[in-house]
Design a protein around this motif. Structure first.
Motif, PDB file in Angstrom:
ATOM      1  N   LEU A 303       0.840  -1.200   0.000  1.00 28.83           N
ATOM      2  CA  LEU A 303       0.000   0.000   0.000  1.00 28.83           C
ATOM      3  C   LEU A 303       0.878   1.254   0.000  1.00 28.83           C
ATOM      4  CD1 LEU A 303      -2.688   1.527   0.268  1.00 28.83           C
ATOM      5  CD2 LEU A 303      -2.670   1.031   2.702  1.00 28.83           C
ATOM      6  N   ASP A 304       1.923   1.242   0.819  1.00 24.71           N
ATOM      7  CA  ASP A 304       2.829   2.393   0.872  1.00 24.71           C
ATOM      8  C   ASP A 304       3.538   2.606  -0.469  1.00 24.71           C
ATOM      9  OD1 ASP A 304       2.171   2.968   3.446  1.00 24.71           O
ATOM     10  OD2 ASP A 304       3.897   1.968   4.350  1.00 24.71           O
ATOM     11  N   TRP A 305       3.916   1.512  -1.060  1.00 23.37           N
ATOM     12  CA  TRP A 305       4.609   1.582  -2.350  1.00 23.37           C
ATOM     13  C   TRP A 305       3.692   2.195  -3.413  1.00 23.37           C
ATOM     14  CZ3 TRP A 305       3.532  -1.301  -6.911  1.00 23.37           C
ATOM     15  CH2 TRP A 305       4.495  -1.174  -7.919  1.00 23.37           C
ATOM     16  N   LEU A 306       2.449   1.759  -3.421  1.00 21.32           N
ATOM     17  CA  LEU A 306       1.487   2.306  -4.385  1.00 21.32           C
ATOM     18  C   LEU A 306       1.235   3.784  -4.103  1.00 21.32           C
ATOM     19  CD1 LEU A 306      -1.065  -0.633  -4.528  1.00 21.32           C
ATOM     20  CD2 LEU A 306       0.178   0.307  -6.489  1.00 21.32           C
ATOM     21  N   ASN A 307       1.124   4.101  -2.821  1.00 20.53           N
ATOM     22  CA  ASN A 307       0.844   5.496  -2.461  1.00 20.53           C
ATOM     23  C   ASN A 307       1.992   6.404  -2.907  1.00 20.53           C
ATOM     24  OD1 ASN A 307      -1.130   7.190  -1.250  1.00 20.53           O
ATOM     25  ND2 ASN A 307       0.245   7.484   0.492  1.00 20.53           N
ATOM     26  N   ALA A 308       3.227   5.929  -2.665  1.00 18.32           N
ATOM     27  CA  ALA A 308       4.397   6.704  -3.090  1.00 18.32           C
ATOM     28  C   ALA A 308       4.368   6.884  -4.604  1.00 18.32           C
ATOM     29  CB  ALA A 308       5.684   5.993  -2.656  1.00 18.32           C
ATOM     30  N   HIS A 309       3.976   5.846  -5.297  1.00 14.75           N
ATOM     31  CA  HIS A 309       3.895   5.931  -6.760  1.00 14.75           C
ATOM     32  C   HIS A 309       2.896   7.020  -7.186  1.00 14.75           C
ATOM     33  CE1 HIS A 309       3.263   4.728 -10.951  1.00 14.75           C
ATOM     34  NE2 HIS A 309       1.976   4.844 -10.674  1.00 14.75           N
ATOM     35  N   TYR A 310       1.727   6.996  -6.570  1.00 12.22           N
ATOM     36  CA  TYR A 310       0.711   7.971  -6.983  1.00 12.22           C
ATOM     37  C   TYR A 310       1.072   9.391  -6.559  1.00 12.22           C
ATOM     38  CZ  TYR A 310      -2.235   4.370  -8.903  1.00 12.22           C
ATOM     39  OH  TYR A 310      -2.711   3.356  -9.692  1.00 12.22           O
ATOM     40  N   ILE A 311       1.740   9.519  -5.428  1.00 10.94           N
ATOM     41  CA  ILE A 311       2.166  10.859  -5.007  1.00 10.94           C
ATOM     42  C   ILE A 311       3.200  11.411  -5.996  1.00 10.94           C
ATOM     43  CG2 ILE A 311       3.514  12.114  -3.254  1.00 10.94           C
ATOM     44  CD1 ILE A 311       2.059  10.482  -1.115  1.00 10.94           C
ATOM     45  N   LYS A 312       4.177  10.580  -6.311  1.00 11.02           N
ATOM     46  CA  LYS A 312       5.250  10.973  -7.232  1.00 11.02           C
ATOM     47  C   LYS A 312       4.688  11.422  -8.576  1.00 11.02           C
ATOM     48  CE  LYS A 312       8.260   7.816  -6.715  1.00 11.02           C
ATOM     49  NZ  LYS A 312       8.954   6.529  -6.917  1.00 11.02           N
ATOM     50  N   ASN A 313       3.619  10.781  -8.986  1.00 11.13           N
ATOM     51  CA  ASN A 313       3.062  11.078 -10.300  1.00 11.13           C
ATOM     52  C   ASN A 313       1.913  12.087 -10.274  1.00 11.13           C
ATOM     53  OD1 ASN A 313       4.477   9.280 -12.358  1.00 11.13           O
ATOM     54  ND2 ASN A 313       4.116   7.917 -10.623  1.00 11.13           N
ATOM     55  N   SER A 314       1.737  12.746  -9.129  1.00 11.42           N
ATOM     56  CA  SER A 314       0.684  13.765  -9.075  1.00 11.42           C
ATOM     57  C   SER A 314       1.254  15.114  -9.474  1.00 11.42           C
ATOM     58  CB  SER A 314       0.138  13.893  -7.652  1.00 11.42           C
ATOM     59  OG  SER A 314      -0.397  12.687  -7.201  1.00 11.42           O
ATOM     60  N   SER A 315       0.417  15.957 -10.037  1.00 10.47           N
ATOM     61  CA  SER A 315       0.877  17.309 -10.361  1.00 10.47           C
ATOM     62  C   SER A 315       1.041  18.088  -9.055  1.00 10.47           C
ATOM     63  CB  SER A 315      -0.147  18.011 -11.252  1.00 10.47           C
ATOM     64  OG  SER A 315      -1.248  18.415 -10.464  1.00 10.47           O
ATOM     65  N   ASN A 316       1.922  19.079  -9.110  1.00 12.07           N
ATOM     66  CA  ASN A 316       2.149  19.869  -7.899  1.00 12.07           C
ATOM     67  C   ASN A 316       0.893  20.636  -7.484  1.00 12.07           C
ATOM     68  OD1 ASN A 316       4.730  18.932  -7.670  1.00 12.07           O
ATOM     69  ND2 ASN A 316       5.621  20.626  -8.858  1.00 12.07           N
ATOM     70  N   ASN A 317       0.121  21.040  -8.464  1.00 10.43           N
ATOM     71  CA  ASN A 317      -1.130  21.739  -8.110  1.00 10.43           C
ATOM     72  C   ASN A 317      -2.058  20.834  -7.328  1.00 10.43           C
ATOM     73  OD1 ASN A 317      -0.658  24.276  -9.057  1.00 10.43           O
ATOM     74  ND2 ASN A 317      -1.459  23.833 -11.115  1.00 10.43           N
ATOM     75  N   GLU A 318      -2.162  19.603  -7.790  1.00 11.93           N
ATOM     76  CA  GLU A 318      -3.036  18.660  -7.086  1.00 11.93           C
ATOM     77  C   GLU A 318      -2.495  18.415  -5.673  1.00 11.93           C
ATOM     78  OE1 GLU A 318      -3.378  14.626  -8.627  1.00 11.93           O
ATOM     79  OE2 GLU A 318      -4.634  14.122  -6.893  1.00 11.93           O
ATOM     80  N   LEU A 319      -1.191  18.211  -5.578  1.00 18.91           N
ATOM     81  CA  LEU A 319      -0.606  17.942  -4.262  1.00 18.91           C
ATOM     82  C   LEU A 319      -0.835  19.115  -3.317  1.00 18.91           C
ATOM     83  CD1 LEU A 319       2.727  16.167  -5.281  1.00 18.91           C
ATOM     84  CD2 LEU A 319       0.750  15.126  -4.135  1.00 18.91           C
ATOM     85  N   ALA A 320      -0.614  20.336  -3.835  1.00 14.66           N
ATOM     86  CA  ALA A 320      -0.799  21.513  -2.983  1.00 14.66           C
ATOM     87  C   ALA A 320      -2.238  21.557  -2.472  1.00 14.66           C
ATOM     88  CB  ALA A 320      -0.459  22.780  -3.766  1.00 14.66           C
ATOM     89  N   GLU A 321      -3.145  21.238  -3.357  1.00 14.47           N
ATOM     90  CA  GLU A 321      -4.561  21.213  -2.989  1.00 14.47           C
ATOM     91  C   GLU A 321      -4.825  20.157  -1.906  1.00 14.47           C
ATOM     92  OE1 GLU A 321      -7.503  23.254  -3.174  1.00 14.47           O
ATOM     93  OE2 GLU A 321      -6.366  23.603  -5.040  1.00 14.47           O
ATOM     94  N   LEU A 322      -4.297  18.961  -2.125  1.00  9.77           N
ATOM     95  CA  LEU A 322      -4.519  17.860  -1.171  1.00  9.77           C
ATOM     96  C   LEU A 322      -3.882  18.148   0.184  1.00  9.77           C
ATOM     97  CD1 LEU A 322      -3.852  14.740  -3.459  1.00  9.77           C
ATOM     98  CD2 LEU A 322      -6.055  15.481  -2.530  1.00  9.77           C
ATOM     99  N   LEU A 323      -2.726  18.813   0.148  1.00 10.93           N
ATOM    100  CA  LEU A 323      -1.990  19.031   1.403  1.00 10.93           C
ATOM    101  C   LEU A 323      -2.702  20.006   2.337  1.00 10.93           C
ATOM    102  CD1 LEU A 323       1.650  18.966  -0.009  1.00 10.93           C
ATOM    103  CD2 LEU A 323       0.667  17.335   1.627  1.00 10.93           C
ATOM    104  N   THR A 324      -3.646  20.762   1.802  1.00  7.46           N
ATOM    105  CA  THR A 324      -4.399  21.656   2.692  1.00  7.46           C
ATOM    106  C   THR A 324      -5.148  20.843   3.764  1.00  7.46           C
ATOM    107  OG1 THR A 324      -6.273  21.670   1.182  1.00  7.46           O
ATOM    108  CG2 THR A 324      -4.750  23.510   0.993  1.00  7.46           C
ATOM    109  N   ASP A 325      -5.471  19.583   3.424  1.00  4.80           N
ATOM    110  CA  ASP A 325      -6.125  18.719   4.428  1.00  4.80           C
ATOM    111  C   ASP A 325      -5.159  18.257   5.512  1.00  4.80           C
ATOM    112  OD1 ASP A 325      -8.661  18.801   3.422  1.00  4.80           O
ATOM    113  OD2 ASP A 325      -8.421  17.036   2.150  1.00  4.80           O
TER     114      ASP A 325
END
Ligand code: GLU
Length: 462
Positions: A303-325
């Protein structure tokens, strides 16, 4: 048209096992351009709660699993169930049973003493006498007394149950009129047009009873797929400690929905040796026929490996948005691209990512003693001062490479190794020896904050 369903009892949070069957049902409906419906099995008023229903809906929303049409609540369907009970009574396919609790207990005790299977003895099955007074009867179905009941299961193959071993005339309505579980499930699956039932194999033993109801009412029997359980690494049933917790706890821990869904689709189902499936691929490839026959094993590293994969492949805009949570507001930070690029390859989850970012963005208030001893020596002070002075005069330090060049100038002029500036600077900037590249850190926090952190570190450690 394929119609599947998810039918949770709202007695607690949505857990990982429930979510997996929901996902399988969802994918199979989508692949067939069918419908995926949601039925809340809230007939048990003592154990059900609105909060639990809300928690299930919230989890669905987080994961982007949309059900089709209105939600069906069993608690609102008493009239429908009553109608079918009446029909079965009229057709002599069900009957009123006046056996008292005491009688039933006595019967059970005698059967146990004789080492017989404990079951109802059919006393009122063909009763045509006068009903005893003062007893509200339960309604029992006339179940077949012999023969086999075949469950044609898409995962397990044909599973045959002998009627005399598993059935008695089970109760379909209690004395207060409340219909029972297996009865309402069969009625609702039929009325809601559900023709493919994908559910946990803990329900397999209910299926013959439901088939008895289908047959009594002349309903077409749906296709069944009973999915083996999820086990922990020790081969035991998944417990809270292993991850059988509230699905929303995965959000709090920093998992991305697509990682969790990808993880779940592979628990008990495979397509060659492919591990990564986005939603479109899952919808295209999932087939309940390929569900494994044995239990699947929950594996946090995966699960961690998959999560790292999806985080790595997310756009920075999406990540910035998600990190507000996760209590990190970066959305309008001018250096968010540099910051997120530097940490998105290193984080297993969004919480960790938020923590890494906060470490970079906040001025250290203390310095790791070991790091100071190792890297922040007396000789470091003039080096840092030289760097600070250059930085103060520089008008063009923006990118990590700009900061790197400035460090290189100090190294060349003072004829020192790179570590002599890099290590103390790291301690000054982050208070410790670990973290991302310090050129990146400086580019993110900017010139003024860098100079401030150097001054603070010198003041605190000299
Ligand atoms: N309500 C049942 C449960 O939550 C599921 C019923 C079914 O899938 O048939 O376990």
């Amino acid at each position: 048209m394929v119609v599947t369903r998810f039918a949770p009892s709202p007695t607690g949070y949505l857990h990982i096992g429930g979510l997996r069957t929901a996902l399988f049902s969802y994918l199979w409906a989508k692949q067939n351009n069918g419908r995926f419906v949601l039925r809340i099995e809230d007939t048990d008023k003592k154990r059900n709660s609105q909060e639990a229903t809300d928690a299930i809906l919230k989890a669905f929303q987080w994961l982007g699993l949309k059900h089709d049409g209105e939600i069906t609540y069993q608690s609102q369907r008493d009239e429908i169930y009553a109608k079918y009970i009446k029909q079965l009574l009229e057709q002599d396919k069900a009957y009123k049973c006046y056996m008292t609790k005491e009688e039933l207990t006595e019967l059970r005790e005698t059967q146990m003493a004789n080492k017989e299977r404990t079951m109802y003895n059919g006393k009122y099955r063909d009763f045509d006498g006068v009903a005893p007074e003062g007893i509200e009867p339960v309604i029992r179905i006339k179940a077949p007394l012999s023969g086999e009941i075949l469950v044609r299961d898409g995962v397990k193959g044909d599973v045959s149950f002998q009627a005399q071993d598993i059935l008695d005339d089970f109760v379909i309505a209690r004395s207060d009129g409340a219909p029972t579980y297996n009865f309402v499930v069969a009625i609702d699956d039929y009325l809601m047009g559900i023709n493919e039932v994908i559910r946990g194999d803990d329900h397999l033993s209910n299926t013959p009873k439901q088939i008895v109801i289908y047959e009594a009412l002349g309903f077409e029997i749906p296709k069944f797929y009973h999915v083996p359980m999820i086990h922990n690494s020790k081969g035991k049933k998944l417990s809270k400690r292993d991850g059988a917790t509230d699905v929303m706890a995965y959000k709090e821990m920093g998992y991305k929905p697509e990682a969790l869904l990808n993880f779940l689709v592979r628990l008990g189902w495979s397509h060659g040796d492919q591990e990564i499936f986005n939603m479109a691929e899952m919808q295209e490839l999932f087939n309940p026929k390929d569900i494994n026959k044995s239990a699947s094993i929950y594996n946090t590293e995966k699960l961690d490996w998959l999560n790292a994969h999806y985080i790595k492949n997310s756009s920075n805009n999406e990540l910035a948005e998600l990190l507000t949570d996760y209590d990190l507001v970066l959305t309008s930070h001018d250096k968010k691209e540099i910051l997120l690029d530097a940490i998105k390859d290193r984080a297993k989850n969004l919480q960790e990512m938020a923590d890494m970012a906060k470490e970079i963005l906040s001025t250290p208030t203390s310095y790791d003693k070991k790091a100071v001893k190792k890297a922040f020596k007396d000789e470091s002070i003039p080096i840092l001062n030289t760097f600070g002075a250059k930085l103060s005069n520089s008008e063009s330090c923006h990118l990590p490479t700009d900061y790197h060049s400035l460090m290189q100038e100090v190294v060349d002029e003072m004829k020192i190794g790179f570590g002599k500036i890099g290590m103390p600077l790291r301690v000054a900037l982050l208070g410790k020896m670990t973290g991302p590249g310090i050129d990146v850190v400086m580019a993110v926090i900017g010139k003024d904050e860098t100079m401030q952190r150097i001054a603070n570190a010198i003041a605190a450690n000299s």
